[in-house]
Design a protein around this motif. Structure first.
Motif, mmCIF file in Angstrom:
data_model
loop_
_atom_site.group_PDB
_atom_site.id
_atom_site.type_symbol
_atom_site.label_atom_id
_atom_site.label_comp_id
_atom_site.label_asym_id
_atom_site.label_seq_id
_atom_site.Cartn_x
_atom_site.Cartn_y
_atom_site.Cartn_z
ATOM 1 N N PRO A 208 0.804 -1.235 0.000
ATOM 2 C CA PRO A 208 0.000 0.000 0.000
ATOM 3 C C PRO A 208 0.837 1.286 0.000
ATOM 4 O O PRO A 208 0.526 2.192 -0.784
ATOM 5 C CB PRO A 208 -0.862 -0.147 1.260
ATOM 6 C CG PRO A 208 -1.047 -1.635 1.388
ATOM 7 C CD PRO A 208 0.304 -2.213 0.983
ATOM 8 N N PRO A 209 1.914 1.393 0.799
ATOM 9 C CA PRO A 209 2.718 2.629 0.705
ATOM 10 C C PRO A 209 3.387 2.792 -0.661
ATOM 11 O O PRO A 209 3.455 3.907 -1.193
ATOM 12 C CB PRO A 209 3.766 2.472 1.810
ATOM 13 C CG PRO A 209 3.185 1.482 2.763
ATOM 14 C CD PRO A 209 2.351 0.558 1.925
ATOM 15 N N GLU A 210 3.867 1.687 -1.251
ATOM 16 C CA GLU A 210 4.466 1.777 -2.589
ATOM 17 C C GLU A 210 3.425 2.224 -3.615
ATOM 18 O O GLU A 210 3.719 3.065 -4.475
ATOM 19 C CB GLU A 210 5.056 0.432 -2.998
ATOM 20 C CG GLU A 210 6.293 0.036 -2.251
ATOM 21 C CD GLU A 210 6.725 -1.400 -2.512
ATOM 22 O OE1 GLU A 210 7.879 -1.721 -2.197
ATOM 23 O OE2 GLU A 210 5.916 -2.210 -3.031
ATOM 24 N N ALA A 211 2.230 1.664 -3.520
ATOM 25 C CA ALA A 211 1.164 2.029 -4.462
ATOM 26 C C ALA A 211 0.804 3.508 -4.315
ATOM 27 O O ALA A 211 0.595 4.209 -5.311
ATOM 28 C CB ALA A 211 -0.061 1.147 -4.234
ATOM 29 N N ARG A 212 0.740 3.989 -3.090
ATOM 30 C CA ARG A 212 0.403 5.396 -2.859
ATOM 31 C C ARG A 212 1.483 6.309 -3.437
ATOM 32 O O ARG A 212 1.192 7.307 -4.090
ATOM 33 C CB ARG A 212 0.234 5.656 -1.361
ATOM 34 C CG ARG A 212 -0.211 7.062 -1.059
ATOM 35 C CD ARG A 212 -0.778 7.181 0.341
ATOM 36 N NE ARG A 212 -1.554 8.396 0.420
ATOM 37 C CZ ARG A 212 -1.311 9.356 1.302
ATOM 38 N NH1 ARG A 212 -0.359 9.221 2.192
ATOM 39 N NH2 ARG A 212 -2.056 10.437 1.299
ATOM 40 N N LEU A 213 2.734 5.960 -3.199
ATOM 41 C CA LEU A 213 3.825 6.770 -3.734
ATOM 42 C C LEU A 213 3.857 6.689 -5.255
ATOM 43 O O LEU A 213 4.048 7.707 -5.933
ATOM 44 C CB LEU A 213 5.165 6.328 -3.132
ATOM 45 C CG LEU A 213 6.387 7.155 -3.537
ATOM 46 C CD1 LEU A 213 6.202 8.633 -3.223
ATOM 47 C CD2 LEU A 213 7.641 6.620 -2.845
ATOM 48 N N TRP A 214 3.644 5.505 -5.814
ATOM 49 C CA TRP A 214 3.649 5.356 -7.266
ATOM 50 C C TRP A 214 2.565 6.215 -7.906
ATOM 51 O O TRP A 214 2.785 6.857 -8.930
ATOM 52 C CB TRP A 214 3.500 3.891 -7.665
ATOM 53 C CG TRP A 214 3.462 3.701 -9.149
ATOM 54 C CD1 TRP A 214 2.459 3.138 -9.888
ATOM 55 C CD2 TRP A 214 4.467 4.083 -10.107
ATOM 56 N NE1 TRP A 214 2.779 3.153 -11.218
ATOM 57 C CE2 TRP A 214 4.012 3.735 -11.379
ATOM 58 C CE3 TRP A 214 5.714 4.698 -9.973
ATOM 59 C CZ2 TRP A 214 4.748 3.967 -12.531
ATOM 60 C CZ3 TRP A 214 6.443 4.936 -11.129
ATOM 61 C CH2 TRP A 214 5.963 4.570 -12.389
ATOM 62 N N PHE A 215 1.383 6.270 -7.291
ATOM 63 C CA PHE A 215 0.303 7.093 -7.823
ATOM 64 C C PHE A 215 0.737 8.560 -7.898
ATOM 65 O O PHE A 215 0.377 9.278 -8.837
ATOM 66 C CB PHE A 215 -0.966 6.950 -6.976
ATOM 67 C CG PHE A 215 -2.132 7.698 -7.532
ATOM 68 C CD1 PHE A 215 -2.845 7.191 -8.606
ATOM 69 C CD2 PHE A 215 -2.499 8.926 -7.006
ATOM 70 C CE1 PHE A 215 -3.923 7.888 -9.148
ATOM 71 C CE2 PHE A 215 -3.562 9.640 -7.529
ATOM 72 C CZ PHE A 215 -4.278 9.120 -8.607
ATOM 73 N N ALA A 216 1.543 9.007 -6.927
ATOM 74 C CA ALA A 216 2.007 10.392 -6.900
ATOM 75 C C ALA A 216 3.163 10.650 -7.868
ATOM 76 O O ALA A 216 3.416 11.799 -8.234
ATOM 77 C CB ALA A 216 2.446 10.760 -5.480
ATOM 78 N N VAL B 232 5.087 7.716 4.119
ATOM 79 C CA VAL B 232 4.299 7.796 2.882
ATOM 80 C C VAL B 232 2.817 7.894 3.235
ATOM 81 O O VAL B 232 2.067 8.630 2.617
ATOM 82 C CB VAL B 232 4.562 6.585 1.964
ATOM 83 C CG1 VAL B 232 3.650 6.609 0.746
ATOM 84 C CG2 VAL B 232 6.026 6.554 1.536
ATOM 85 N N ARG B 233 2.427 7.162 4.261
ATOM 86 C CA ARG B 233 1.018 7.150 4.668
ATOM 87 C C ARG B 233 0.585 8.462 5.309
ATOM 88 O O ARG B 233 -0.479 8.993 4.986
ATOM 89 C CB ARG B 233 0.761 5.995 5.636
ATOM 90 C CG ARG B 233 -0.717 5.770 5.934
ATOM 91 C CD ARG B 233 -0.944 4.605 6.870
ATOM 92 N NE ARG B 233 -0.645 4.908 8.250
ATOM 93 C CZ ARG B 233 -1.426 5.636 9.065
ATOM 94 N NH1 ARG B 233 -2.550 6.149 8.620
ATOM 95 N NH2 ARG B 233 -1.061 5.856 10.310
ATOM 96 N N LEU C 163 2.746 12.305 2.857
ATOM 97 C CA LEU C 163 3.116 12.142 1.453
ATOM 98 C C LEU C 163 3.706 13.423 0.871
ATOM 99 O O LEU C 163 4.693 13.379 0.144
ATOM 100 C CB LEU C 163 1.927 11.668 0.619
ATOM 101 C CG LEU C 163 2.218 11.423 -0.853
ATOM 102 C CD1 LEU C 163 3.281 10.342 -1.026
ATOM 103 C CD2 LEU C 163 0.943 11.055 -1.587
#
Length: 118
Positions: free
Chosen positions: A19-27, A98-99, A102
């Motif tokens: 989930p943190p990788e996905a959130r950062l990737w989205f950004a 990241v959570r 961000l």
């Protein structure tokens, strides 16, 4: 050059972002951070980098609690040392940051890229 095994591992990891990788990737994806291109789960030699900015030769690692383990920390240190021999700097980001912060993470990434690119 990455091995076939490393390339296959990277492909698998792209499908299973934390989930943190996905959130950062989205950004980051689509050059959203001031036009800077990042790759996710990028193979380099025997390793797979969470994120990589080729223009700045910057690896970005999102570290969860597992990286507090002494064996994992020793592996991370060897990996960082090897990447530095390849002229790749490593930036470690705590997954919790990241959570909860961000924007701060993105500012730090932007500063690191700017510093590396001169």
């Amino acid at each position: 050059m990455p091995t076939r095994e490393t390339v296959e591992k990277a492909r698998d990891l792209r499908r299973r972002l934390t989930p943190p990788e996905a959130r950062l990737w989205f950004a980051l994806k689509g050059e959203k951070l001031e036009g800077i291109k990042f790759r996710r789960q990028h193979p380099v030699g025997p390793y797979v980098l969470d994120f990589y900015c080729a223009a700045a030769r910057l690896a970005v690692e999102v570290d969860g609690q597992g990286h507090d383990n002494p064996d994992q920390a020793a592996h991370d240190a060897r990996r960082t040392q090897w990447l530095e021999t390849q002229s790749i700097a490593v930036m470690r980001i705590v997954a919790e940051d990241v959570r909860v912060n961000l924007d701060g993470v993105l500012e730090a990434l932007l500063e690191a890229v700017r510093t590396r690119m001169g």
